[in-house]
Design an enzyme around this catalytic site. Structure first.
Site, mmCIF file in Angstrom:
data_model
loop_
_atom_site.group_PDB
_atom_site.id
_atom_site.type_symbol
_atom_site.label_atom_id
_atom_site.label_comp_id
_atom_site.label_asym_id
_atom_site.label_seq_id
_atom_site.Cartn_x
_atom_site.Cartn_y
_atom_site.Cartn_z
ATOM 1 N N ARG A 169 0.890 -1.154 0.022
ATOM 2 C CA ARG A 169 -0.039 0.089 -0.003
ATOM 3 C C ARG A 169 0.737 1.299 0.051
ATOM 4 O O ARG A 169 1.730 1.618 0.897
ATOM 5 C CB ARG A 169 -1.059 -0.006 1.084
ATOM 6 C CG ARG A 169 -1.773 1.234 1.270
ATOM 7 C CD ARG A 169 -3.168 1.079 2.260
ATOM 8 N NE ARG A 169 -2.570 1.075 3.530
ATOM 9 C CZ ARG A 169 -3.581 1.238 4.462
ATOM 10 N NH1 ARG A 169 -4.759 1.283 4.436
ATOM 11 N NH2 ARG A 169 -3.132 1.198 5.835
ATOM 12 N N ASP A 453 -3.911 3.432 13.679
ATOM 13 C CA ASP A 453 -3.002 3.767 12.703
ATOM 14 C C ASP A 453 -3.582 5.341 12.292
ATOM 15 O O ASP A 453 -4.250 5.791 13.206
ATOM 16 C CB ASP A 453 -3.012 3.026 11.297
ATOM 17 C CG ASP A 453 -4.138 2.915 10.737
ATOM 18 O OD1 ASP A 453 -5.216 3.807 10.988
ATOM 19 O OD2 ASP A 453 -4.172 2.179 9.613
#
Length: 539
Positions: A169, A453
């Site tokens: 990602r 996150d």
């Protein structure tokens, strides 16, 4: 007279790193520079378009499926390309940053896929950007190991057939990489992450029987998916691998993308692998886009908005139906719990919640789901094994029973819950703790037994902002105000100082994190992304 040679990328204001020359080769930098020349102008136009669309939502307080792409949705004949063997069974995916220890543990975890993250689970320090690339290449070359300096424990890769397939990602379109510039202009972080990884590893992965596979974050429209598709076509030609080798799974983590799922798959159809349903970034996007839409768009505490909330259920059911109609994988959300080594009762309760969540996803038709910790892999596997058996996925479950109207996706007021004072306190506590770690270069942070996150910090600060601007009254009679947020933040900072001690507190970035959280939570001019002002402070 020959044409002048094109400018080359400059490495700016960056301390040299060990073995960086293996990543930042002249050929790799030339490829990234060419990506920048070809595609950054379109990326800039699409970022401007986001602002225009947001202004339209502010004016209308609504969204709808696009009339101009109705033919794409109505045409039942098209499908995405069949999944390659390495991506056909995705029943459990583990997520995490690309530091050396995580790389080994994630590949060894027993999950089918590892989302190797340069985005929300990684603070984009130059060290993380470059050495993360090096760790992945070292893993593919089987020259990676790690010994923990504290415990002395050693980590090494299992046999090749036991390792997870990597889906990488890159950063979202909004972020720049200030350390790589062309003629004084920073290259988008997405092109740096994608370009370095693809250039070094595309052929290497093909030789391993896999391929360059990607998760695309923060996508807001099918036009952004079209840009990625054009990048894939260009990149495959550039290095001389067959078209269709790249596969991309798009995170449907913005409210605008939820109205364009079919179009996103259509734009990427030769390179599409599936769609993923997240939670925190999706809720953050709802607040961002509908922040001036009045009381009916005010979200309750983030932990009260589960995937069973009516508007979230509409989103996940539509995602499964859309993916399976088009032959793509539908990947479910994150189980973020981190098992406690000290409290068996906490684990028991949390494991039961994780199991219920993964059972629901498997029974709804998802083909796989995310976990944040290796100990959760067996739980998620059991849920999907019970439904899939020997089948690699359940794309044959078309979910034609699902019918979602445009208003269902933004029916926030269908949820019977309200913001609470404890919710404000939690948003402040988690926000400060996460931002402090991020400013020290950590993107995946354990807070209150959950792996958090950047999306966590985004929804936390967005909720503080929204509650203040909507003049929410909490159950204790207190009004959500800037002064109340400052008072709670000061109390939280003092509690942290007492908890960790003066020396550790002073060595950290706690005051800076406190100030930044208040800045993005209290400014009338709502920042599009917390990570933009935070990146200015990341050293």
């Amino acid at each position: 007279m020959s044409a002048p040679a094109p400018s080359t990328l400059a490495i700016v204001d960056a301390e040299p790193l060990p073995r960086q020359e293996e990543v930042l080769t002249d050929a790799a930098l030339a490829f990234v520079a060419e990506l920048h020349r070809q595609f950054t102008p379109r990326r800039n136009e699409l970022l401007a378009r986001r602002g225009e669309r947001r202004a339209e939502i502010a004016r209308t307080s609504t969204l709808d499926f696009l009339p101009e792409t109705g033919a794409v949705r109505a045409d039942d004949s098209w499908k995405v390309a069949p999944a390659p063997a390495a991506l056909n069974d995705r029943r459990v995916e583990i997520t995490g940053p690309t530091d050396r220890k995580m790389t080994i543990n994630a590949l060894n975890s027993g999950a089918k896929v590892w989302l190797a993250d340069f985005e929300d689970a990684s603070a984009p320090t130059w060290e993380n950007v470059v050495l993360g690339q090096l760790n992945l290449t070292d893993a593919y070359e089987r020259r990676i190991d790690f010994t923990d300096p504290k415990s002395g424990k050693s980590y090494a890769l299992k046999s090749a057939d036991e390792l997870a397939t990597v889906v990488m990602r890159p950063r979202g379109w909004h972020l720049e990489e200030r350390h790589l510039q062309l003629d004084g202009v920073s290259v988008p972080g997405a092109l740096v992450d994608f370009g370095l990884y693809f250039f070094h590893n595309a052929q290497r992965l093909i030789d391993l029987g896999k391929g360059p596979y990607f998760y695309l974050p923060k996508t807001e429209s099918h036009l952004e998916a079209r840009l990625w598709n054009d990048i894939f076509v260009f990149a495959q030609d550039y290095v001389g691998i067959p078209q269709g080798t790249v596969r991309a799974t798009v995170l449907i983590e913005t409210i605008t993308a939820a109205y364009e799922m079919e179009e996103i798959l259509y734009e990427l159809r030769d390179h599409a692998a599936g769609l993923n349903a997240g939670r925190w970034d999706y809720l953050f996007s709802i607040v961002k886009n509908f922040r001036d839409g009045g009381a009916k768009f005010v979200l309750p505490d983030r932990n009260a908005v589960t995937m069973t909330a009516p508007f979230m259920r509409a989103y996940t059911e539509l995602l499964v139906r859309t993916c399976h109609k088009r032959g793509a994988h539908a990947i479910g959300g994150m189980a973020a719990f981190i098992p406690s080594r000290r409290d068996a009762e906490v684990n028991k309760v949390a494991f039961e919640k994780v199991k219920a969540d993964k059972d629901r996803e498997a029974n709804d038709g998802f083909d796989g789901s995310w976990v944040a910790h290796p100990d959760l892999v067996p739980i998620a596997l059991a849920s999907f094994d019970a439904v899939l058996g020997e089948k690699p996925n359940q794309k044959d479950r078309l979910r034609e029973d699902v019918s979602v109207a445009p208003g269902d996706l933004i029916a926030i007021d269908s949820l019977d819950a309200s913001p609470t004072y404890d919710g404000l306190r939690n948003a402040v506590a988690v926000g400060i703790r996460y931002i402090e770690a991020w400013l020290r270069g950590l993107g995946a942070v354990a807070i209150f037994n959950l792996m958090e996150d950047a999306a966590t910090a985004e929804i936390s600060r967005s909720q503080i902002w929204q509650w203040i601007n909507a003049d929410v009254v909490f159950e204790n009679g207190e009004h959500a105000t800037a002064d109340l947020a400052r008072k709670v933040a000061a109390e939280e900072l003092a509690a942290i100082r007492e908890e960790i001690g003066e020396e550790t507190f002073t060595a950290g970035k706690w005051q800076q994190a406190h100030d930044l959280l208040l800045q993005v939570s209290l400014d009338q001019d709502y920042a599009d992304f917390l990570t933009l002002p935070a990146y200015e402070q990341l050293r």
